[in-house]
Design a protein around this motif. Structure first.
Motif, PDB file in Angstrom:
ATOM      1  N   SER A  97       3.367   5.908  -2.712  1.00 28.81           N
ATOM      2  CA  SER A  97       4.587   6.657  -3.049  1.00 28.81           C
ATOM      3  C   SER A  97       4.782   6.781  -4.559  1.00 28.81           C
ATOM      4  CB  SER A  97       5.813   6.015  -2.399  1.00 28.81           C
ATOM      5  OG  SER A  97       6.106   4.778  -2.996  1.00 28.81           O
ATOM      6  N   MET A  98       4.092   5.928  -5.322  1.00 30.17           N
ATOM      7  CA  MET A  98       4.144   6.010  -6.785  1.00 30.17           C
ATOM      8  C   MET A  98       2.983   6.844  -7.345  1.00 30.17           C
ATOM      9  SD  MET A  98       5.335   2.123  -7.615  1.00 30.17           S
ATOM     10  CE  MET A  98       5.665   2.392  -9.357  1.00 30.17           C
ATOM     11  N   GLY A  99       2.267   7.521  -6.448  1.00 29.57           N
ATOM     12  CA  GLY A  99       1.222   8.437  -6.880  1.00 29.57           C
ATOM     13  C   GLY A  99      -0.165   7.842  -7.017  1.00 29.57           C
ATOM     14  N   MET A 100      -0.338   6.586  -6.596  1.00 34.04           N
ATOM     15  CA  MET A 100      -1.655   5.968  -6.681  1.00 34.04           C
ATOM     16  C   MET A 100      -2.493   6.315  -5.452  1.00 34.04           C
ATOM     17  SD  MET A 100      -0.768   2.136  -8.077  1.00 34.04           S
ATOM     18  CE  MET A 100      -2.459   1.780  -8.588  1.00 34.04           C
ATOM     19  N   GLU A 101      -3.809   6.231  -5.607  1.00 33.40           N
ATOM     20  CA  GLU A 101      -4.708   6.264  -4.463  1.00 33.40           C
ATOM     21  C   GLU A 101      -4.788   4.841  -3.938  1.00 33.40           C
ATOM     22  OE1 GLU A 101      -8.611   7.973  -5.128  1.00 33.40           O
ATOM     23  OE2 GLU A 101      -7.811   9.002  -6.892  1.00 33.40           O
ATOM     24  N   VAL A 102      -4.934   4.693  -2.624  1.00 29.81           N
ATOM     25  CA  VAL A 102      -5.027   3.353  -2.048  1.00 29.81           C
ATOM     26  C   VAL A 102      -6.080   3.342  -0.946  1.00 29.81           C
ATOM     27  CG1 VAL A 102      -3.814   1.495  -0.834  1.00 29.81           C
ATOM     28  CG2 VAL A 102      -2.585   2.881  -2.512  1.00 29.81           C
ATOM     29  N   ALA A 128       0.828  -1.210   0.000  1.00 34.43           N
ATOM     30  CA  ALA A 128       0.000   0.000   0.000  1.00 34.43           C
ATOM     31  C   ALA A 128       0.861   1.257   0.000  1.00 34.43           C
ATOM     32  CB  ALA A 128      -0.935  -0.005   1.206  1.00 34.43           C
ATOM     33  N   ASN A 129       1.886   1.298   0.850  1.00 36.36           N
ATOM     34  CA  ASN A 129       2.756   2.473   0.895  1.00 36.36           C
ATOM     35  C   ASN A 129       3.553   2.635  -0.391  1.00 36.36           C
ATOM     36  OD1 ASN A 129       1.862   3.270   3.396  1.00 36.36           O
ATOM     37  ND2 ASN A 129       3.537   2.334   4.511  1.00 36.36           N
ATOM     38  N   GLY A 130       3.951   1.508  -0.985  1.00 38.36           N
ATOM     39  CA  GLY A 130       4.646   1.580  -2.273  1.00 38.36           C
ATOM     40  C   GLY A 130       3.761   2.191  -3.343  1.00 38.36           C
ATOM     41  N   LYS A 169     -17.680  -2.784  18.579  1.00 38.07           N
ATOM     42  CA  LYS A 169     -18.316  -1.467  18.476  1.00 38.07           C
ATOM     43  C   LYS A 169     -17.260  -0.480  18.002  1.00 38.07           C
ATOM     44  CE  LYS A 169     -22.074  -2.981  20.490  1.00 38.07           C
ATOM     45  NZ  LYS A 169     -22.801  -3.839  19.616  1.00 38.07           N
ATOM     46  N   ARG A 170     -17.705   0.636  17.471  1.00 38.38           N
ATOM     47  CA  ARG A 170     -16.749   1.652  17.014  1.00 38.38           C
ATOM     48  C   ARG A 170     -15.799   2.066  18.131  1.00 38.38           C
ATOM     49  NH1 ARG A 170     -19.700   5.533  12.555  1.00 38.38           N
ATOM     50  NH2 ARG A 170     -20.447   3.806  11.270  1.00 38.38           N
ATOM     51  N   LYS A 171     -16.309   2.121  19.358  1.00 43.54           N
ATOM     52  CA  LYS A 171     -15.471   2.516  20.496  1.00 43.54           C
ATOM     53  C   LYS A 171     -14.349   1.505  20.776  1.00 43.54           C
ATOM     54  CE  LYS A 171     -18.558   0.625  24.042  1.00 43.54           C
ATOM     55  NZ  LYS A 171     -17.774  -0.462  24.547  1.00 43.54           N
ATOM     56  N   ASP A 172     -14.489   0.266  20.267  1.00 47.01           N
ATOM     57  CA  ASP A 172     -13.459  -0.760  20.449  1.00 47.01           C
ATOM     58  C   ASP A 172     -12.287  -0.570  19.490  1.00 47.01           C
ATOM     59  OD1 ASP A 172     -15.086  -2.094  22.336  1.00 47.01           O
ATOM     60  OD2 ASP A 172     -16.101  -3.203  20.729  1.00 47.01           O
ATOM     61  N   LEU A 173     -12.527   0.167  18.416  1.00 46.83           N
ATOM     62  CA  LEU A 173     -11.526   0.335  17.363  1.00 46.83           C
ATOM     63  C   LEU A 173     -10.774   1.643  17.529  1.00 46.83           C
ATOM     64  CD1 LEU A 173     -13.687  -0.865  14.343  1.00 46.83           C
ATOM     65  CD2 LEU A 173     -12.107  -2.215  15.733  1.00 46.83           C
ATOM     66  N   ASN A 174      -9.590   1.697  16.937  1.00 48.33           N
ATOM     67  CA  ASN A 174      -8.802   2.929  16.922  1.00 48.33           C
ATOM     68  C   ASN A 174      -9.387   3.823  15.825  1.00 48.33           C
ATOM     69  OD1 ASN A 174      -6.943   4.954  16.763  1.00 48.33           O
ATOM     70  ND2 ASN A 174      -5.164   3.610  16.809  1.00 48.33           N
ATOM     71  N   GLU A 175     -10.373   4.602  16.192  1.00 52.74           N
ATOM     72  CA  GLU A 175     -11.127   5.392  15.223  1.00 52.74           C
ATOM     73  C   GLU A 175     -10.284   6.450  14.509  1.00 52.74           C
ATOM     74  OE1 GLU A 175     -15.454   5.948  15.913  1.00 52.74           O
ATOM     75  OE2 GLU A 175     -14.850   5.603  18.004  1.00 52.74           O
ATOM     76  N   GLU A 176      -9.128   6.799  15.065  1.00 54.86           N
ATOM     77  CA  GLU A 176      -8.242   7.751  14.398  1.00 54.86           C
ATOM     78  C   GLU A 176      -7.704   7.196  13.081  1.00 54.86           C
ATOM     79  OE1 GLU A 176      -5.159   8.874  17.088  1.00 54.86           O
ATOM     80  OE2 GLU A 176      -6.582   9.618  18.578  1.00 54.86           O
ATOM     81  N   LEU A 177      -7.683   5.869  12.958  1.00 63.48           N
ATOM     82  CA  LEU A 177      -7.156   5.239  11.749  1.00 63.48           C
ATOM     83  C   LEU A 177      -8.222   5.056  10.669  1.00 63.48           C
ATOM     84  CD1 LEU A 177      -4.992   2.360  13.285  1.00 63.48           C
ATOM     85  CD2 LEU A 177      -4.224   4.596  12.459  1.00 63.48           C
ATOM     86  N   ILE A 178      -9.473   5.066  11.051  1.00 67.93           N
ATOM     87  CA  ILE A 178     -10.552   4.657  10.152  1.00 67.93           C
ATOM     88  C   ILE A 178     -11.194   5.861   9.465  1.00 67.93           C
ATOM     89  CG2 ILE A 178     -12.778   3.455  10.023  1.00 67.93           C
ATOM     90  CD1 ILE A 178     -11.731   1.873  12.560  1.00 67.93           C
ATOM     91  N   ASP A 179     -11.267   5.777   8.129  1.00 70.28           N
ATOM     92  CA  ASP A 179     -11.891   6.838   7.337  1.00 70.28           C
ATOM     93  C   ASP A 179     -13.368   6.584   7.096  1.00 70.28           C
ATOM     94  OD1 ASP A 179      -9.549   8.547   6.509  1.00 70.28           O
ATOM     95  OD2 ASP A 179      -8.869   6.577   5.878  1.00 70.28           O
ATOM     96  N   ASP A 190       2.711   6.223   8.167  1.00 69.45           N
ATOM     97  CA  ASP A 190       3.114   6.649   6.823  1.00 69.45           C
ATOM     98  C   ASP A 190       1.953   6.516   5.841  1.00 69.45           C
ATOM     99  OD1 ASP A 190       5.647   7.098   7.826  1.00 69.45           O
ATOM    100  OD2 ASP A 190       6.536   5.304   6.911  1.00 69.45           O
ATOM    101  N   PHE A 191       1.237   5.407   5.909  1.00 69.72           N
ATOM    102  CA  PHE A 191       0.085   5.169   5.032  1.00 69.72           C
ATOM    103  C   PHE A 191      -0.917   6.301   5.167  1.00 69.72           C
ATOM    104  CE2 PHE A 191      -4.195   3.344   4.451  1.00 69.72           C
ATOM    105  CZ  PHE A 191      -4.095   2.917   3.141  1.00 69.72           C
ATOM    106  N   ARG A 192      -1.236   6.667   6.390  1.00 67.76           N
ATOM    107  CA  ARG A 192      -2.208   7.745   6.632  1.00 67.76           C
ATOM    108  C   ARG A 192      -1.663   9.085   6.136  1.00 67.76           C
ATOM    109  NH1 ARG A 192      -6.842   7.202   7.070  1.00 67.76           N
ATOM    110  NH2 ARG A 192      -7.164   8.658   8.731  1.00 67.76           N
ATOM    111  N   GLU A 193      -0.381   9.367   6.416  1.00 72.89           N
ATOM    112  CA  GLU A 193       0.216  10.645   6.003  1.00 72.89           C
ATOM    113  C   GLU A 193       0.312  10.775   4.488  1.00 72.89           C
ATOM    114  OE1 GLU A 193       3.912  10.983   8.143  1.00 72.89           O
ATOM    115  OE2 GLU A 193       2.878  11.432  10.036  1.00 72.89           O
ATOM    116  N   LEU A 194       0.462   9.641   3.791  1.00 74.39           N
ATOM    117  CA  LEU A 194       0.532   9.655   2.330  1.00 74.39           C
ATOM    118  C   LEU A 194      -0.855   9.707   1.676  1.00 74.39           C
ATOM    119  CD1 LEU A 194       3.391   7.049   1.829  1.00 74.39           C
ATOM    120  CD2 LEU A 194       3.495   9.484   1.253  1.00 74.39           C
ATOM    121  N   GLY A 195      -1.898   9.700   2.493  1.00 72.90           N
ATOM    122  CA  GLY A 195      -3.252   9.846   1.963  1.00 72.90           C
ATOM    123  C   GLY A 195      -4.030   8.557   1.794  1.00 72.90           C
TER     124      GLY A 195
END
Length: 139
Positions: A29-34, A24-26, A108-118, A87-92
């Motif tokens: 970094s090559m300009g793709m959306e992931v 995903a990060n590769g 439940k949503r409260k069980d997950l790290n909601e900062e990571l989830i879009d 890095d994945f999040r910072e790269l979009g």
């Protein structure tokens, strides 16, 4: 079709999570959306404190194998899973959590790290992402 990749993260095994994030990060970094669609055991990794947990897919040996691999990775400066997902999040990159899996596993949503989830979504969300992608992977 967009210059995009969609990855289903079905496994929660450490080596498979690494593979998914490295690919995903590769692509980013090559300009793709992931987008990464986390489901079943992969979704467990999005639980609070769950990213670094989980066995190896092979040779886990009650945790000894995982420790040996982590030690070797550290020696050759492989980034941690926390670093890779940051890095994945910072790269979009986008993370989608499977709602059906949440229901099945009693999460439940409260069980997950909601900062990571879009986004939270079902199979239709994944299909939408995949239809727009040149590359789709199942890990």
């Amino acid at each position: 079709m967009a210059d995009k990749a969609t990855i289903i993260v079905h496994s929660g095994d450490m080596d498979k999570i690494y593979s998914a994030l490295i690919v995903a990060n590769g692509a980013l970094s090559m300009g793709m959306e992931v987008s990464m669609y986390f489901t079943f055991w992969g979704l467990q990794r999005l639980k609070k404190g769950g990213l670094e947990k989980g066995p190896l897919s092979k040779m886990h040996m009650l945790g000894i194998g995982k420790h040996m691999i982590q030690s070797r990775m550290k020696k050759v400066n492989v980034a941690s899973l926390d670093r890779l997902i940051t890095d994945f999040r910072e790269l979009g990159g986008r993370i989608i959590a499977c709602e059906m899996t949440m229901e099945i596993m009693g999460l439940k949503r409260k069980d997950l790290n909601e900062e990571l989830i879009d986004e939270y979504g079902a199979v239709g969300t994944y299909i939408r992402e995949a239809r727009e992608s040149e590359i789709t992977l199942f890990i």
